[in-house]
Motif scaffolding. Structure first.
Motif, PDB file in Angstrom:
ATOM      1  N   ASN A   7      31.114  56.241  24.390  1.00 50.75           N
ATOM      2  CA  ASN A   7      30.924  54.795  24.421  1.00 50.75           C
ATOM      3  C   ASN A   7      32.050  54.090  23.680  1.00 50.75           C
ATOM      4  O   ASN A   7      32.174  54.223  22.466  1.00 50.75           O
ATOM      5  N   LEU A 132      26.745  39.716  28.130  1.00 51.20           N
ATOM      6  CA  LEU A 132      26.597  41.072  28.650  1.00 51.20           C
ATOM      7  C   LEU A 132      26.836  41.075  30.156  1.00 51.20           C
ATOM      8  O   LEU A 132      26.279  40.252  30.879  1.00 51.20           O
ATOM      9  N   LYS A 134      27.269  43.974  33.492  1.00 50.66           N
ATOM     10  CA  LYS A 134      27.220  45.367  33.924  1.00 50.66           C
ATOM     11  C   LYS A 134      27.129  45.423  35.437  1.00 50.66           C
ATOM     12  O   LYS A 134      26.728  44.458  36.087  1.00 50.66           O
ATOM     13  N   HIS A 159      30.048  50.915  28.091  1.00 52.75           N
ATOM     14  CA  HIS A 159      29.335  52.127  28.502  1.00 52.75           C
ATOM     15  C   HIS A 159      29.691  52.474  29.940  1.00 52.75           C
ATOM     16  O   HIS A 159      29.779  51.594  30.798  1.00 52.75           O
ATOM     17  N   GLN A 174      23.794  50.287  31.436  1.00 53.07           N
ATOM     18  CA  GLN A 174      23.942  49.843  30.050  1.00 53.07           C
ATOM     19  C   GLN A 174      25.200  48.997  29.908  1.00 53.07           C
ATOM     20  O   GLN A 174      26.096  49.083  30.744  1.00 53.07           O
ATOM     21  N   PRO A 175      25.274  48.163  28.839  1.00 53.67           N
ATOM     22  CA  PRO A 175      24.406  48.039  27.675  1.00 53.67           C
ATOM     23  C   PRO A 175      23.024  47.445  28.009  1.00 53.67           C
ATOM     24  O   PRO A 175      22.843  46.800  29.035  1.00 53.67           O
ATOM     25  N   ALA A 185      22.817  43.937  21.454  1.00 54.62           N
ATOM     26  CA  ALA A 185      22.870  44.852  22.591  1.00 54.62           C
ATOM     27  C   ALA A 185      23.197  46.241  22.066  1.00 54.62           C
ATOM     28  O   ALA A 185      23.795  46.401  21.001  1.00 54.62           O
ATOM     29  N   ILE A 186      22.780  47.255  22.827  1.00 50.43           N
ATOM     30  CA  ILE A 186      23.045  48.637  22.420  1.00 50.43           C
ATOM     31  C   ILE A 186      23.606  49.432  23.592  1.00 50.43           C
ATOM     32  O   ILE A 186      23.380  49.102  24.756  1.00 50.43           O
ATOM     33  N   VAL A 187      24.359  50.478  23.261  1.00 49.01           N
ATOM     34  CA  VAL A 187      24.723  51.520  24.212  1.00 49.01           C
ATOM     35  C   VAL A 187      24.314  52.846  23.588  1.00 49.01           C
ATOM     36  O   VAL A 187      24.343  53.012  22.376  1.00 49.01           O
ATOM     37  N   HIS A 188      23.919  53.798  24.432  1.00 51.57           N
ATOM     38  CA  HIS A 188      23.391  55.054  23.910  1.00 51.57           C
ATOM     39  C   HIS A 188      23.585  56.159  24.930  1.00 51.57           C
ATOM     40  O   HIS A 188      23.353  55.972  26.121  1.00 51.57           O
ATOM     41  N   ALA A 219      16.946  49.416  21.994  1.00 48.18           N
ATOM     42  CA  ALA A 219      17.215  47.978  21.934  1.00 48.18           C
ATOM     43  C   ALA A 219      15.973  47.225  21.478  1.00 48.18           C
ATOM     44  O   ALA A 219      16.051  46.300  20.657  1.00 48.18           O
TER      45      ALA A 219
END
Length: 251
Positions: A7, A132, A134, A159, A174-175, A185-188, A219
């Motif tokens: 990431n 955001l 995507k 991501h 994602q995110p 916001a998250i990325v994983h 998140a």
């Protein structure tokens, strides 16, 4: 600059904005494109609208809905936004609508109101400065639809996804926005093994999930923590006490 093996992220330590933030994030995503060919996305922080919120909404998934259905949803979102007191800079591109809303707002209430306008409508993000974007497919497609290379700001995360379990569609990309919390916001990449228990707990509190992806619970976890008065970054000990699985916390 921080470069995770999967990431990418960039943080500008100096004052002001970086006019090359979006272009740099795009280059990093392209470098990781073969690792995750299913989708690509970014969450980037630009100049803050301190007395207003930037709202980004998708009118539907172009892979699963007809063009007419998406256009109907998009028109419903535009009518809704134009009727809001304090809404300005209203624009749309394809299946996406963006507007800025001045004043204090009820984030969960606004999110629920927008998503009730039509089937498959999803609020992608709300924040004073974060936006955001995507897209299913390669970073090239993300750039073609969202022009992320032109974004100027201070920091961002990205991501590229290789699907191993859940569906390949826009919502699962994602995110993930921390629904109910601004500018989060998250990325994983990994696996949350107690995902189902955590999800049931949040659903009993009225939290709505939009995917079956275990990463989404991260998140929600952070958004709930912030709304209870916690600060970022979270304490690693707190995360390890609440979540099982493969993940990392950066401080």
């Amino acid at each position: 600059m921080a470069w995770h093996v999967w990431n990418p992220g960039l943080f500008r330590k100096g004052a002001g904005t970086d006019g090359q933030l979006g272009a740099t994030m795009l280059c990093m995503l392209q470098a990781l494109g073969r690792r995750g060919p299913d989708s690509a996305g970014v969450a980037m922080v630009g100049p803050a609208h301190r007395a207003a919120y930037i709202v980004r909404v998708q009118a539907g998934d172009e892979l699963e809905m007809s063009k007419l259905a998406i256009e109907a949803n998009r028109e419903a979102i535009l009518i809704f936004a134009r009727a809001l007191d304090g809404a300005y800079d209203i624009s749309c591109s394809g299946a996406y609508v963006r507007f800025v809303l001045a004043g204090d707002i009820d984030l969960p209430g606004l999110t629920s109101a927008i998503e009730s306008l039509g089937e498959s409508i999803e609020v992608l993000s709300i924040g004073h400065a974060m936006e955001l974007s995507k897209e299913v497919g390669s970073p090239h497609l993300l750039e073609g639809k969202h022009h992320i290379s032109a974004f100027a700001g201070s920091h961002g995360i990205g991501h590229t996804r290789l699907c191993t379990e859940s569906t390949v569609d826009l919502s699962h990309s994602q995110p993930f926005w921390g629904r109910g919390a601004a500018d989060l916001a998250i990325v994983h990449n990994g696996h949350i093994t107690n995902y189902h228990q955590m999800r049931r707990k949040y659903e009993q509190r009225g939290v709505r999930f939009v995917t079956e992806n275990d990463s989404e619970v991260l998140a929600v976890y952070l958004a709930e923590s912030l709304n209870r008065g916690a600060t970022l970054p979270p304490r690693p000990g707190r995360c390890s006490a609440d979540m099982d699985g493969a993940y990392s916390c950066w401080r």
